[in-house]
Design a protein around this motif. Structure first.
Motif, PDB file in Angstrom:
ATOM      1  N   SER A  25      68.302  61.595 -69.415  1.00 30.12           N
ATOM      2  CA  SER A  25      67.628  62.014 -70.645  1.00 30.12           C
ATOM      3  C   SER A  25      67.951  61.009 -71.741  1.00 30.12           C
ATOM      4  CB  SER A  25      68.085  63.406 -71.069  1.00 30.12           C
ATOM      5  OG  SER A  25      67.702  64.360 -70.131  1.00 30.12           O
ATOM      6  N   GLY A  26      69.205  60.650 -71.810  1.00 31.48           N
ATOM      7  CA  GLY A  26      69.597  59.586 -72.727  1.00 31.48           C
ATOM      8  C   GLY A  26      69.367  59.937 -74.175  1.00 31.48           C
ATOM      9  N   SER A  27      69.512  58.961 -75.016  1.00 33.26           N
ATOM     10  CA  SER A  27      69.389  59.214 -76.441  1.00 33.26           C
ATOM     11  C   SER A  27      67.942  59.411 -76.852  1.00 33.26           C
ATOM     12  CB  SER A  27      70.004  58.065 -77.233  1.00 33.26           C
ATOM     13  OG  SER A  27      69.320  56.858 -76.914  1.00 33.26           O
ATOM     14  N   SER A  28      67.008  58.945 -76.075  1.00 37.05           N
ATOM     15  CA  SER A  28      65.616  59.099 -76.457  1.00 37.05           C
ATOM     16  C   SER A  28      64.965  60.287 -75.756  1.00 37.05           C
ATOM     17  CB  SER A  28      64.820  57.843 -76.127  1.00 37.05           C
ATOM     18  OG  SER A  28      64.812  57.628 -74.724  1.00 37.05           O
ATOM     19  N   SER A  29      65.542  60.731 -74.678  1.00 37.39           N
ATOM     20  CA  SER A  29      65.010  61.884 -73.938  1.00 37.39           C
ATOM     21  C   SER A  29      63.495  61.789 -73.748  1.00 37.39           C
ATOM     22  CB  SER A  29      65.362  63.171 -74.691  1.00 37.39           C
ATOM     23  OG  SER A  29      65.143  64.302 -73.889  1.00 37.39           O
ATOM     24  N   TYR A  30      63.059  60.611 -73.352  1.00 38.23           N
ATOM     25  CA  TYR A  30      61.614  60.403 -73.264  1.00 38.23           C
ATOM     26  C   TYR A  30      61.077  60.669 -71.869  1.00 38.23           C
ATOM     27  CZ  TYR A  30      62.361  56.143 -70.608  1.00 38.23           C
ATOM     28  OH  TYR A  30      62.713  55.251 -69.643  1.00 38.23           O
ATOM     29  N   ASN A  31      61.974  61.005 -70.924  1.00 39.89           N
ATOM     30  CA  ASN A  31      61.530  61.039 -69.539  1.00 39.89           C
ATOM     31  C   ASN A  31      60.644  62.234 -69.237  1.00 39.89           C
ATOM     32  OD1 ASN A  31      63.825  62.548 -69.969  1.00 39.89           O
ATOM     33  ND2 ASN A  31      64.529  62.361 -67.867  1.00 39.89           N
ATOM     34  N   GLU A  32      59.418  62.053 -69.595  1.00 41.35           N
ATOM     35  CA  GLU A  32      58.369  63.033 -69.358  1.00 41.35           C
ATOM     36  C   GLU A  32      58.297  63.370 -67.883  1.00 41.35           C
ATOM     37  OE1 GLU A  32      54.729  61.286 -70.562  1.00 41.35           O
ATOM     38  OE2 GLU A  32      53.473  62.691 -69.429  1.00 41.35           O
ATOM     39  N   GLN A  33      58.097  64.641 -67.585  1.00 45.25           N
ATOM     40  CA  GLN A  33      57.904  65.068 -66.214  1.00 45.25           C
ATOM     41  C   GLN A  33      56.416  65.203 -65.943  1.00 45.25           C
ATOM     42  OE1 GLN A  33      60.301  68.377 -64.865  1.00 45.25           O
ATOM     43  NE2 GLN A  33      62.174  67.499 -65.722  1.00 45.25           N
ATOM     44  N   PHE A  34      55.982  64.644 -64.821  1.00 44.36           N
ATOM     45  CA  PHE A  34      54.589  64.719 -64.401  1.00 44.36           C
ATOM     46  C   PHE A  34      54.499  65.733 -63.266  1.00 44.36           C
ATOM     47  CE2 PHE A  34      52.802  61.097 -66.672  1.00 44.36           C
ATOM     48  CZ  PHE A  34      53.937  60.396 -67.022  1.00 44.36           C
ATOM     49  N   PHE A  35      53.665  66.716 -63.457  1.00 45.67           N
ATOM     50  CA  PHE A  35      53.569  67.808 -62.491  1.00 45.67           C
ATOM     51  C   PHE A  35      52.375  67.640 -61.566  1.00 45.67           C
ATOM     52  CE2 PHE A  35      56.620  71.134 -63.684  1.00 45.67           C
ATOM     53  CZ  PHE A  35      57.081  70.634 -64.885  1.00 45.67           C
ATOM     54  N   GLY A  36      52.555  68.106 -60.332  1.00 44.69           N
ATOM     55  CA  GLY A  36      51.443  68.238 -59.413  1.00 44.69           C
ATOM     56  C   GLY A  36      50.688  69.529 -59.681  1.00 44.69           C
ATOM     57  N   PRO A  37      49.602  69.767 -58.943  1.00 46.39           N
ATOM     58  CA  PRO A  37      48.790  70.972 -59.174  1.00 46.39           C
ATOM     59  C   PRO A  37      49.424  72.240 -58.604  1.00 46.39           C
ATOM     60  CG  PRO A  37      47.901  69.706 -57.358  1.00 46.39           C
ATOM     61  CD  PRO A  37      49.021  68.887 -57.930  1.00 46.39           C
ATOM     62  N   GLY A  38      50.446  72.068 -57.780  1.00 41.70           N
ATOM     63  CA  GLY A  38      51.119  73.229 -57.211  1.00 41.70           C
ATOM     64  C   GLY A  38      50.546  73.658 -55.867  1.00 41.70           C
ATOM     65  N   THR A  39      51.365  74.402 -55.139  1.00 41.06           N
ATOM     66  CA  THR A  39      50.941  75.067 -53.905  1.00 41.06           C
ATOM     67  C   THR A  39      51.067  76.565 -54.136  1.00 41.06           C
ATOM     68  OG1 THR A  39      51.640  73.289 -52.405  1.00 41.06           O
ATOM     69  CG2 THR A  39      51.460  75.507 -51.473  1.00 41.06           C
ATOM     70  N   ARG A  40      49.964  77.266 -53.964  1.00 35.82           N
ATOM     71  CA  ARG A  40      50.011  78.723 -54.118  1.00 35.82           C
ATOM     72  C   ARG A  40      50.334  79.332 -52.764  1.00 35.82           C
ATOM     73  NH1 ARG A  40      48.523  82.345 -57.777  1.00 35.82           N
ATOM     74  NH2 ARG A  40      47.445  80.779 -59.033  1.00 35.82           N
ATOM     75  N   LEU A  41      51.498  79.952 -52.673  1.00 39.77           N
ATOM     76  CA  LEU A  41      51.940  80.594 -51.433  1.00 39.77           C
ATOM     77  C   LEU A  41      51.753  82.099 -51.546  1.00 39.77           C
ATOM     78  CD1 LEU A  41      53.425  80.630 -48.662  1.00 39.77           C
ATOM     79  CD2 LEU A  41      55.571  80.796 -49.958  1.00 39.77           C
ATOM     80  N   THR A  42      51.062  82.649 -50.572  1.00 44.99           N
ATOM     81  CA  THR A  42      50.885  84.101 -50.497  1.00 44.99           C
ATOM     82  C   THR A  42      51.493  84.576 -49.182  1.00 44.99           C
ATOM     83  OG1 THR A  42      48.834  83.970 -51.752  1.00 44.99           O
ATOM     84  CG2 THR A  42      49.244  86.011 -50.519  1.00 44.99           C
ATOM     85  N   VAL A  43      52.441  85.491 -49.278  1.00 42.88           N
ATOM     86  CA  VAL A  43      53.092  86.038 -48.084  1.00 42.88           C
ATOM     87  C   VAL A  43      52.615  87.473 -47.891  1.00 42.88           C
ATOM     88  CG1 VAL A  43      55.273  86.529 -46.942  1.00 42.88           C
ATOM     89  CG2 VAL A  43      55.089  84.576 -48.497  1.00 42.88           C
ATOM     90  N   LEU A  44      51.996  87.696 -46.754  1.00 36.57           N
ATOM     91  CA  LEU A  44      51.430  89.030 -46.477  1.00 36.57           C
ATOM     92  C   LEU A  44      52.406  89.921 -45.715  1.00 36.57           C
ATOM     93  CD1 LEU A  44      47.877  87.837 -45.382  1.00 36.57           C
ATOM     94  CD2 LEU A  44      48.616  88.609 -47.657  1.00 36.57           C
TER      95      LEU A  44
END
Lengths: 112, 119
Positions: free
Chosen positions: B100-119
């Motif tokens: 993170s450091g002093s600038s804390s610029y490390n943006e996180q890039f997210f994926g679209p996700g996996t939707r898990l459904t357990v029946l």
């Protein structure tokens, strides 16, 4: 990480400015204020961040109170594509690469 | 450029089945995070990798959850003997920086996700 408090939901008319508030009364001196938003059926995306001074970028502006106990994300002209959940998150800038701690955020609705 | 990708986008499993969820981070990104998002809630941290090293797995809810990133790029989240309470969207995020450091610029890039459904 310190806790943040946001309204559950807000509504705005299209092409009008939107001010999304966030309270973080227990913020520490090394905490940065980050904003992410999550559009429907997508992962969150970074919006803006700041430490003490107000910040502007192409997406939004961040206004930080002088005592840093609150901040406001400003969308200058809301569009329908800005309808999303907005998360205000504190991250310690003095530690390693820490995970994001999300609350429930503010669900913004934009009316045409 | 290519963002974070996740596969499959949707997964339906019968209770008791094992599942494996894949994350392809942005090329060159050192840090990789897994989050779990229940319906109507914000994402919650599961585990974190720096290159191939798993530095934090404090968020994994049980020993049925296992994550790996053997070559420091692609990561897999495995859930054994799935239960209904595992139903959620699983998000992967990557970031370039180590600190993170002093600038804390490390943006996180997210994926679209996996939707898990357990029946």
């Amino acid at each position: 990480d310190a806790k943040t408090t946001q309204p559950n939901s807000m509504e705005s008319n299209e092409e009008e400015p939107v001010h999304l508030p966030c309270n973080h009364s227990t913020i520490s001196g090394t905490d940065y204020i980050h904003w992410y938003r999550q559009l429907p059926s997508q992962g969150p995306e970074y919006v803006i961040h700041g430490l003490t001074s107000n910040v502007n970028n192409r997406m939004a502006s961040l206004a930080i109170a002088e005592d840093r106990k609150s901040s406001t994300l400003i969308l200058h002209r809301a569009t329908l594509r800005d309808a999303a959940v907005y998360y205000c998150i504190l991250r310690d800038g003095g530690s390693g690469n820490t995970p994001l701690v999300f609350g429930k955020g503010t669900r913004l609705s934009v009316i045409a | 450029g290519a963002g974070v990708s996740q596969s499959p986008r949707y997964k339906v499993a019968k209770r008791g089945q094992d599942v494996a969820l894949r994350c392809d981070p942005i090329s060159g990104h050192v840090s990789l995070f897994w989050y779990q998002q229940a319906l109507g809630q914000g994402p919650e941290f599961l585990t974190y990798f720096q290159n191939e090293a798993q530095l934090d797995k404090s968020g994994l809810p049980s020993d049925r959850f296992f994550a790996e990133r053997p070559e420091g790029s692609v990561s897999t989240l495995k859930i054994q003997r799935t239960q209904q309470e595992d139903s959620a969207v699983y998000l992967c995020a990557s970031s370039l920086a180590l600190y993170s450091g002093s600038s804390s610029y490390n943006e996180q890039f997210f994926g679209p996700g996996t939707r898990l459904t357990v029946l």
